[in-house]
Design a protein around this motif. Structure first.
Motif, short mmCIF file in Angstrom:
data_model
loop_
_atom_site.label_atom_id
_atom_site.label_comp_id
_atom_site.label_asym_id
_atom_site.label_seq_id
_atom_site.Cartn_x
_atom_site.Cartn_y
_atom_site.Cartn_z
N TRP A 1 60.03 60.12 19.14
CA TRP A 1 59.47 59.24 18.12
C TRP A 1 57.99 58.98 18.38
O TRP A 1 57.18 59.00 17.45
CB TRP A 1 60.21 57.90 18.07
CG TRP A 1 59.69 57.04 16.95
CD1 TRP A 1 60.10 57.04 15.65
CD2 TRP A 1 58.61 56.10 17.02
NE1 TRP A 1 59.36 56.14 14.91
CE2 TRP A 1 58.43 55.56 15.73
CE3 TRP A 1 57.78 55.66 18.06
CZ2 TRP A 1 57.46 54.60 15.45
CZ3 TRP A 1 56.80 54.71 17.78
CH2 TRP A 1 56.65 54.19 16.49
N ARG A 2 57.62 58.74 19.65
CA ARG A 2 56.21 58.49 19.96
C ARG A 2 55.34 59.69 19.56
O ARG A 2 54.25 59.53 19.01
CB ARG A 2 56.04 58.20 21.45
CG ARG A 2 56.53 56.82 21.87
CD ARG A 2 56.17 56.50 23.30
NE ARG A 2 56.91 57.29 24.27
CZ ARG A 2 56.45 58.32 24.96
NH1 ARG A 2 55.20 58.75 24.75
NH2 ARG A 2 57.20 58.95 25.83
N ASN A 3 55.84 60.89 19.86
CA ASN A 3 55.08 62.08 19.51
C ASN A 3 54.96 62.24 18.00
O ASN A 3 53.90 62.57 17.47
CB ASN A 3 55.73 63.32 20.13
CG ASN A 3 55.58 63.36 21.63
OD1 ASN A 3 54.68 62.74 22.20
ND2 ASN A 3 56.47 64.08 22.30
N ALA A 4 56.07 62.03 17.30
CA ALA A 4 56.06 62.15 15.84
C ALA A 4 55.14 61.10 15.21
O ALA A 4 54.33 61.41 14.33
CB ALA A 4 57.47 62.02 15.29
N ARG A 5 55.27 59.86 15.68
CA ARG A 5 54.45 58.80 15.09
C ARG A 5 52.96 59.06 15.31
O ARG A 5 52.13 58.83 14.42
CB ARG A 5 54.84 57.46 15.69
CG ARG A 5 54.09 56.26 15.14
CD ARG A 5 54.39 55.98 13.67
NE ARG A 5 53.76 56.91 12.73
CZ ARG A 5 53.97 56.92 11.42
NH1 ARG A 5 54.81 56.05 10.87
NH2 ARG A 5 53.36 57.79 10.65
N THR A 6 52.61 59.55 16.48
CA THR A 6 51.20 59.83 16.79
C THR A 6 50.69 61.01 15.98
O THR A 6 49.64 60.93 15.33
CB THR A 6 51.03 60.11 18.29
OG1 THR A 6 51.45 58.95 19.03
CG2 THR A 6 49.59 60.43 18.63
N HIS A 7 51.44 62.11 15.98
CA HIS A 7 50.93 63.31 15.32
C HIS A 7 50.92 63.17 13.80
O HIS A 7 50.02 63.69 13.13
CB HIS A 7 51.74 64.54 15.72
CG HIS A 7 51.22 65.79 15.08
ND1 HIS A 7 51.83 66.38 13.99
CD2 HIS A 7 50.10 66.52 15.34
CE1 HIS A 7 51.12 67.42 13.62
NE2 HIS A 7 50.06 67.54 14.41
N THR A 8 51.90 62.48 13.23
CA THR A 8 51.96 62.37 11.77
C THR A 8 50.87 61.47 11.20
O THR A 8 50.72 61.39 9.98
CB THR A 8 53.33 61.85 11.30
OG1 THR A 8 53.62 60.60 11.96
CG2 THR A 8 54.43 62.85 11.61
N LEU A 9 50.10 60.82 12.05
CA LEU A 9 48.97 60.01 11.58
C LEU A 9 47.73 60.86 11.35
O LEU A 9 46.67 60.34 10.99
CB LEU A 9 48.66 58.90 12.60
CG LEU A 9 49.75 57.85 12.77
CD1 LEU A 9 49.37 56.88 13.87
CD2 LEU A 9 50.02 57.12 11.47
N HIS A 10 47.84 62.16 11.56
CA HIS A 10 46.68 63.05 11.39
C HIS A 10 46.02 62.85 10.04
O HIS A 10 44.80 62.79 9.93
CB HIS A 10 47.11 64.51 11.56
CG HIS A 10 45.99 65.47 11.42
ND1 HIS A 10 45.63 65.99 10.18
CD2 HIS A 10 45.14 66.02 12.32
CE1 HIS A 10 44.59 66.80 10.34
NE2 HIS A 10 44.28 66.85 11.63
N ASP A 11 46.82 62.77 8.98
CA ASP A 11 46.31 62.40 7.66
C ASP A 11 47.48 61.81 6.89
O ASP A 11 48.63 62.19 7.10
CB ASP A 11 45.67 63.58 6.91
CG ASP A 11 46.49 64.85 6.98
OD1 ASP A 11 47.06 65.23 5.94
OD2 ASP A 11 46.59 65.46 8.06
#
Length: 401
Positions: A366-376
Motif C-alpha cells: 500500500w505504501r508503494n502504491a500510494r506513493t507512486h500513484t501520486l505521480h499525477d
C-alpha cells in the motif's frame, strides 16, 4: 562528444519479445529476494539492479535498426509489471531510462541514436533529472543551459530524480537561452554534478528519487536532444511514459493480491460467525477476493490494450493515433491506481491482524502504491477520458495523461 565508461562485463542483446518476457520471469524471483528487508532498512538495490540491467532487459526498446529487439509496448509494459511485482522500486528505476530512449527515438539525430543506443545495448543505464521543487507547477523548470565560449553549461537543481543515483548518464531537462526545453544526456561523472540521496518517501523507498545538483556542469552539444518539440506535435512520448507508470502500479497490485492469497490460505483464522473451518472457505472472504480478482484482471487487460494502441501510434504518429493511445493509457492508469491501492488495503481486511506484523512487510504494497500513484492525479485521467468520449476532445500533448 562525451563518453561514459561502459560496464566491464558483456550484456546480452535480447532478440525478441518472447525472450524478453522469459528473462523477466527468470530473474523476477532473484529480484524479489530480500525485497522486504531492503524496504524496511532502505537498502539501495545496487546488486539487484546490476542483475536486472545485465540481463539485457534495459535495452529491449532499442529499435531493431540499431541492433535492439524493438519489442512491442505490450511486452515492455509486461516486463515492467513483472519486475514491479517482484520489487516495485526496481520496476520504477528504469522508467525514465525507457522514457529517455523514446525521446531519443522521436527527436534524436541519426548520430545521437547510433551512439546512445549502442551505449544502452552495452549496459549503460540512464537516470533522470526532470522535475523540480518550488516551481509554480510540476511542469515548470528553472534549470538552465547556457553557452560559455565554446562550451555549454548546466546550472540548477532537480528532485524526484529516480534512477540518477544508479546511472551512467542522467538525461536532464534544461531551458536553453531562448527558453526552449532540451534534454541533455549528461555523464554522471561530470565535473560539478552531484547526486544526493535525500529521498525520504514512505513508499518506493529504494528508488533513490532524490536530488541532482548542477553547478556549472559542462555538456557537449552532441549530447543535447530537442525535448520541447516532442510535445508540440503528436508523438508517443507522453503515453509511453504513462504506460510504464501503469505497469508499475499493476505489478504492485498483483504482488499485493498474491500475498493476500498466500496469507489467507496459510495463516488467517476463520471468523467465528462464518461457521467455516478455514478462512479460505469464508463466503464473505470469497466475495472480496472475487472483487479484487476481477479488477486486477481488468487492469492487466487494459494495460495490454494500451500497449497495442501505443504500438499503433508509434508506427503511424498523428493527432488521432496519439490521442487514442493517450486515452487508452489513461484508462490503464486509472484502473491500475485504484486496484493497487485497493489490493494493498483489502489485503489486511482479509488476512487479519497477523498481517500487520512487521516481519511480513505487507504494508509496503500500500505504501508503494500510494506513493507512486501520486505521480499525477488520477482524477484528471477520468476528466480526459470522459471529455474524449463525450465531446470528442483530444487530451493535451504535454504527456501528463
Amino acid at each position: 562528444m562525451s563518453h561514459v565508461s561502459l560496464p566491464h562485463h558483456d550484456v546480452p542483446v535480447i532478440a525478441d519479445d518472447a525472450q524478453a518476457l522469459a528473462i523477466a520471469e527468470q530473474i523476477a524471483g532473484a529480484l524479489q529476494q530480500d525485497s522486504i528487508l531492503r524496504d524496511r532498512e532502505r537498502r539501495l538495490p545496487h546488486a539487484e539492479l546490476e542483475l536486472f540491467s545485465r540481463s539485457g532487459l534495459w535495452g529491449i526498446s532499442v529499435p531493431k535498426a540499431y541492433g535492439g529487439a524493438g519489442v512491442s509496448n505490450v511486452t515492455l509494459a509486461k516486463v515492467i509489471a513483472r519486475i514491479a511485482q517482484a520489487d516495485s522500486s526496481l520496476g520504477q528505476i528504469p522508467q525514465n531510462h525507457f522514457y529517455a530512449l523514446e525521446v531519443l527515438r522521436v527527436n534524436g539525430s541519426e548520430a545521437q541514436k547510433q551512439r546512445l543506443y549502442a551505449e544502452v545495448l552495452a549496459g549503460v543505464r540512464f537516470g533522470n533529472a526532470l522535475a523540480e521543487l518550488g516551481t509554480k507547477t510540476a511542469h515548470d523548470r528553472t534549470t538552465r543551459l547556457t553557452r560559455d565560449g565554446e562550451q555549454l553549461r548546466i546550472n540548477g537543481r532537480k528532485f524526484y530524480a529516480t534512477g540518477a543515483i544508479y546511472a551512467q548518464r542522467i538525461p536532464t531537462s534544461v531551458g536553453d537561452e531562448s527558453g526552449v526545453q532540451q534534454l541533455a544526456f549528461v555523464p554522471a561523472d561530470s565535473a560539478g554534478l552531484k547526486v544526493i540521496d535525500d529521498w525520504s518517501g514512505f513508499g518506493q523507498r529504494t528508488t533513490g528519487s532524490g536530488s541532482v545538483v548542477f553547478d556549472n556542469v559542462p555538456v557537449d552539444a552532441d549530447d543535447v536532444v530537442p525535448f520541447q518539440s516532442a510535445f508540440e506535435r503528436p508523438t508517443p512520448v507522453g503515453p509511453l511514459a504513462q504506460i510504464l507508470h501503469a505497469a508499475i502500479d499493476t505489478g504492485i497490485a498483483r504482488a499485493a493480491y498474491e500475498d493476500a492469497l498466500h496469507f489467507v490460505r496459510t495463516r488467517t483464522r476463520p471468523w467465528i460467525d462464518s461457521g467455516n473451518d478455514k478462512a479460505s472457505e469464508d463466503p464473505l472472504t470469497l466475495k472480496s477476493f472475487g472483487h479484487l480478482a476481477i479488477r486486477l484482471h481488468a487492469a492487466e487487460a487494459l494495460l495490454e490494450r494500451a500497449g497495442e494502441f501505443l504500438d499503433r501510434a508509434q508506427a503511424e504518429p498523428n493527432a488521432e493515433s496519439v490521442a487514442a493511445a493517450s486515452i487508452a493509457v489513461a484508462e490503464a492508469r486509472a484502473i491500475s491506481t485504484e486496484i493497487s491501492l485497493a489490493a494493498g488495503s483489502t489485503l489486511f481486511e482479509l488476512a487479519g491482524s497477523q498481517a500487520t506484523l512487521a516481519e511480513h512487510g505487507l504494508d509496503r504494497h500500500w505504501r508503494n502504491a500510494r506513493t507512486h500513484t501520486l505521480h499525477d492525479p488520477v482524477r484528471w485521467k477520468y476528466h480526459a477520458i470522459g471529455n474524449y468520449y463525450l465531446n470528442e476532445q483530444n487530451p493535451p500533448l504535454r504527456g501528463t495523461i
